[in-house]
Design a protein around this motif. Sequence first.
Motif, PDB file in Angstrom:
ATOM      1  N   SER A  29      -4.508  -3.146   7.517  1.00  0.00           N
ATOM      2  CA  SER A  29      -4.619  -3.691   6.165  1.00  0.00           C
ATOM      3  C   SER A  29      -6.092  -3.967   5.892  1.00  0.00           C
ATOM      4  O   SER A  29      -6.939  -3.752   6.758  1.00  0.00           O
ATOM      5  N   THR A  78      -2.205 -14.471   7.928  1.00  0.00           N
ATOM      6  CA  THR A  78      -1.659 -13.477   6.999  1.00  0.00           C
ATOM      7  C   THR A  78      -1.563 -12.115   7.664  1.00  0.00           C
ATOM      8  O   THR A  78      -0.537 -11.426   7.537  1.00  0.00           O
ATOM      9  N   ASP A  82       1.945 -10.236   8.203  1.00  0.00           N
ATOM     10  CA  ASP A  82       2.164  -8.925   7.597  1.00  0.00           C
ATOM     11  C   ASP A  82       2.504  -7.877   8.654  1.00  0.00           C
ATOM     12  O   ASP A  82       3.373  -7.020   8.437  1.00  0.00           O
ATOM     13  N   GLN A  85       6.163  -8.358   9.636  1.00  0.00           N
ATOM     14  CA  GLN A  85       7.090  -7.813   8.649  1.00  0.00           C
ATOM     15  C   GLN A  85       7.154  -6.289   8.725  1.00  0.00           C
ATOM     16  O   GLN A  85       8.235  -5.701   8.666  1.00  0.00           O
TER      17      GLN A  85
END
Length: 101
Positions: A29, A78, A82, A85
Amino acid sequence: MAVDVYYDELYGKLYETSNVEYVKYVYESSLGRVIHRFLKRGIDLSLDGKTYYDLVTPYGYGGPIVEGLNLTDDQKETLIKDFGQAFEIYCKNEGVVSEFV
């Protein structure tokens, strides 16, 4: 910096057999990258013609590696959330029912 053999892809591939696949799962990311290496083993069980798997880490290695430079604690949290998930979706799609790290 010394290279740790346990993080080398060739080391993980030593454990491959006809029923065990070495997998390098990479999540990326804007915050960074998480790399998770594991062995995907077929379970001797089939339901409705679908094969299921469990995951284990090669000997001497365990768990994801988080690569994110200069992140705040909130950003790290975060990135890890992420990854979790995305990895959960991967496991569902691949028929993974358990993981031992």
